[in-house]
Design an enzyme around this catalytic site. Structure first.
Site, short mmCIF file in Angstrom:
data_model
loop_
_atom_site.label_atom_id
_atom_site.label_comp_id
_atom_site.label_asym_id
_atom_site.label_seq_id
_atom_site.Cartn_x
_atom_site.Cartn_y
_atom_site.Cartn_z
N CYS A 1 -5.88 60.33 -20.88
CA CYS A 1 -5.41 59.04 -20.35
C CYS A 1 -3.94 59.19 -20.01
O CYS A 1 -3.10 59.35 -20.90
CB CYS A 1 -5.62 57.93 -21.38
SG CYS A 1 -4.96 56.32 -20.87
N CYS B 1 -3.17 53.53 -13.82
CA CYS B 1 -3.93 54.71 -14.25
C CYS B 1 -3.17 55.94 -13.75
O CYS B 1 -3.19 56.24 -12.56
CB CYS B 1 -5.35 54.70 -13.70
SG CYS B 1 -6.32 56.15 -14.18
#
EC number: 5.1.1.7
Length: 277
Positions: free
Chosen positions: A220, A75
């Site tokens: 993202c 992430c």
């Protein structure tokens, strides 16, 4: 006593960050799911847990849990938050950190303007490394959907699996409906994040991402990296690309296909709290 947490976000991709260095934390899948609920819990895209590392050269373990409770390996937006969290709460005085996730190592650099640059490693295209069930590596893959239609996409790993689709306009792209179908497609045995990419010019793309275990998020980081890598490899874009997401812009630098790809962007603190149950 409850567990202390901090709410943070990177361009609106939001997290709770937990200090597992100074607290003993063992959360179940069910607990994470309840906390992720935006009506009855805290609400977040991912839960981030920073832990001590016993491995030489690694400053911390960085664990990432999606809203469905699944632990994942990457992430990028969360990594920027972890770097600022570690320094702000005195876990380190360093501006350059190395952290280990479930699948990869990441170098994090806190810049003078408090943005964070993340070394995301070298993107991988081999189907077995994504993972994608395919006979051979290809620039593009064709997936047959449940309704009998087929969709063409690129596939890549940047520490987690991504599918990238080129679209004419991200505003009208079927991100949720098509994104969900691709994310759960059996050819992606670990599910997949799905990016819908619109090329604006040689140095800029627009992007929306359906994240596995979350649905569409407004930013993202790993999705931005995956899309920029695909744009550079197959559409001859620059080695420095601005990725515009609904939550804001990220800068991706990739000098050549054998070099690590670098993500740079902001991270922000929102509030502190205590989990009571």
């Amino acid at each position: 006593m409850g567990i202390k947490f901090t709410k943070m976000h990177g361009l609106g991709n939001d997290f709770i960050v937990l200090d597992g260095v100074n607290q003993s934390i063992q959360l179940t899948v069910e607990q994470i799911q309840k906390l992720a609920n935006r009506h009855t819990g805290i609400g977040f895209d991912q839960c981030l847990l920073i832990e001590s590392s016993q491995t030489e050269g690694i400053d911390f373990n960085y664990r990432i849990f999606n809203a469905d409770g699944q632990e994942v390996g990457q992430c990028g937006n969360g990594a920027r938050c972890i770097a600022l969290f570690a320094r702000y709460y005195g876990l380190t005085a360093k501006n350059k950190l190395t952290v280990a996730t479930k699948t990869t190592l990441m170098d994090l650099i806190i810049n003078e303007d408090n943005s964070v640059s993340v070394n995301m490693g070298v993107p991988r295209l081999a189907p077995g490394e994504i993972p994608l069930l395919a006979d051979r590596q290809s620039p593009e893959y064709s997936l047959e959907l449940n309704n009998g239609n087929t969709v063409n996409l690129h596939a890549i790993s940047v520490g987690n699996p991504h599918a990238v689709l080129l679209v004419e306009n991200i505003d009208t792209a079927p991100v949720n409906s098509l994104g969900q179908q691709i994310s759960f497609h059996p050819q992606f045995p670990e599910q997949v994040n799905v990016g819908f990419m619109q090329i604006i010019n040689h140095e800029k793309i627009n992007l929306r991402v359906y994240e596995r275990g979350c649905g569409e998020t407004i930013a993202c980081g790993s999705g931005a990296v995956a899309a920029a890598a695909i744009a550079r490899l197959f559409y001859n874009l620059s080695d420095k690309i601005t990725v515009h997401l609904p939550g804001g812009d990220l800068c991706i630098q990739w000098p050549c296909p054998t070099a690590p790809i670098i993500l740079t962007g902001p991270a922000a603190f929102v509030y502190e709290g205590t989990l009571l149950s």
